[in-house]
Design a protein around this motif. Structure first.
Motif, short mmCIF file in Angstrom:
data_model
loop_
_atom_site.label_atom_id
_atom_site.label_comp_id
_atom_site.label_asym_id
_atom_site.label_seq_id
_atom_site.Cartn_x
_atom_site.Cartn_y
_atom_site.Cartn_z
N LEU A 128 -4.86 6.55 -14.27
CA LEU A 128 -5.70 5.91 -13.25
C LEU A 128 -5.90 6.85 -12.07
N LEU A 129 -6.90 6.53 -11.28
CA LEU A 129 -7.15 7.26 -10.04
C LEU A 129 -6.27 6.70 -8.93
N GLN A 130 -6.05 7.49 -7.89
CA GLN A 130 -5.25 7.04 -6.75
C GLN A 130 -5.83 5.75 -6.16
N LYS A 131 -7.13 5.68 -6.05
CA LYS A 131 -7.78 4.49 -5.49
C LYS A 131 -7.47 3.26 -6.33
N VAL B 213 3.19 0.96 -9.35
CA VAL B 213 2.50 2.13 -9.90
C VAL B 213 2.90 2.35 -11.35
N VAL B 214 4.19 2.30 -11.62
CA VAL B 214 4.68 2.52 -12.97
C VAL B 214 4.11 1.48 -13.93
N ILE B 215 4.11 0.23 -13.51
CA ILE B 215 3.61 -0.84 -14.38
C ILE B 215 2.10 -0.70 -14.59
N ALA B 216 1.36 -0.39 -13.53
CA ALA B 216 -0.09 -0.20 -13.67
C ALA B 216 -0.41 0.94 -14.63
N LEU B 217 0.34 2.03 -14.53
CA LEU B 217 0.10 3.17 -15.42
C LEU B 217 0.52 2.86 -16.85
N GLU B 218 1.60 2.13 -16.99
CA GLU B 218 2.05 1.76 -18.34
C GLU B 218 1.01 0.86 -19.01
N LEU C 1 -4.85 2.81 -8.26
CA LEU C 1 -3.43 2.48 -8.08
C LEU C 1 -3.20 1.77 -6.75
N ALA C 2 -3.89 2.18 -5.71
CA ALA C 2 -3.77 1.52 -4.41
C ALA C 2 -4.21 0.06 -4.52
N GLU C 3 -5.27 -0.18 -5.28
CA GLU C 3 -5.74 -1.55 -5.48
C GLU C 3 -4.72 -2.37 -6.27
N HIS C 4 -4.16 -1.79 -7.32
CA HIS C 4 -3.15 -2.50 -8.12
C HIS C 4 -1.93 -2.86 -7.28
N ALA C 5 -1.52 -1.94 -6.43
CA ALA C 5 -0.30 -2.14 -5.63
C ALA C 5 -0.57 -2.88 -4.31
N HIS C 6 -1.85 -3.12 -4.01
CA HIS C 6 -2.22 -3.81 -2.77
C HIS C 6 -1.73 -3.05 -1.54
N VAL C 7 -1.96 -1.73 -1.55
CA VAL C 7 -1.60 -0.90 -0.39
C VAL C 7 -2.80 -0.04 -0.02
N GLN D 61 -4.82 3.50 0.97
CA GLN D 61 -4.85 4.82 0.34
C GLN D 61 -3.79 5.79 0.90
N PRO D 62 -3.62 5.89 2.23
CA PRO D 62 -2.60 6.83 2.74
C PRO D 62 -1.19 6.47 2.26
N THR D 63 -0.90 5.18 2.17
CA THR D 63 0.41 4.73 1.68
C THR D 63 0.58 5.14 0.23
N MET D 64 -0.47 4.95 -0.56
CA MET D 64 -0.40 5.34 -1.98
C MET D 64 -0.27 6.84 -2.12
N ALA D 65 -0.96 7.60 -1.30
CA ALA D 65 -0.87 9.06 -1.37
C ALA D 65 0.57 9.52 -1.13
N ALA D 66 1.22 8.94 -0.13
CA ALA D 66 2.61 9.30 0.16
C ALA D 66 3.54 8.88 -0.98
N LEU D 67 3.30 7.70 -1.53
CA LEU D 67 4.12 7.22 -2.64
C LEU D 67 3.97 8.13 -3.85
N LEU D 68 2.74 8.51 -4.16
CA LEU D 68 2.50 9.39 -5.32
C LEU D 68 3.12 10.77 -5.11
N THR D 69 3.12 11.24 -3.88
CA THR D 69 3.77 12.53 -3.59
C THR D 69 5.26 12.45 -3.90
#
Length: 123
Positions: free
Chosen positions: A30-33, A20-25, A35-41, A43-51
């Motif tokens: 970016l949108l949550q969706k 996430v940090v690298i994708a944003l840098e 970021l989920a694509e960048h991290a290959h996870v 959406q629910p996993t990304m939502a928890a990670l972003l929280t």
């Protein structure tokens, strides 16, 4: 991974946060969706990670310019300030891991790791 995690923990970074940090840098907000694509996870996993990242003060959420339901996610000032040190710590661990390797061996090792990751992403 344990060695990377030990070096990043004092910076409030974790290995799970790095995609996430690298994708944003690299891309800016970016949108949550996305970021989920960048991290290959998923959406629910990304939502928890972003929280968790928001709790730790590493990201901020702002309104999307054209979609009122969506929010854009950006690196916080705290994350931007700590990122150079995090990269330095990662480099030191990678250097220690390849101690005694020639430059050619390091390049070969990195290329092989990339191929492994690509193979896993394909399957």
């Amino acid at each position: 991974m344990r060695h990377f995690e030990q070096r990043l923990r004092p910076l409030d970074f974790g290995m799970a946060y790095l995609p996430v940090v690298i994708a944003l840098e690299e891309n800016g907000a970016l949108l949550q969706k996305q970021l989920a694509e960048h991290a290959h996870v998923e959406q629910p996993t990304m939502a928890a990670l972003l929280t968790r990242m928001e709790r730790d003060g590493l990201i901020s959420r702002g309104p999307h310019p054209s979609d009122k339901r969506a929010s854009q996610i950006s690196l916080s000032a705290k994350a931007k300030a700590r990122l150079p040190l995090a990269k330095e710590q990662l480099g030191e661990v990678a250097e220690q891991a390849t101690l005694g390797f020639s430059e050619r061996e390091r390049a070969t090792f990195i290329e092989l790791l990339r191929r492994v990751v690509n193979n896993l992403d394909q399957g």
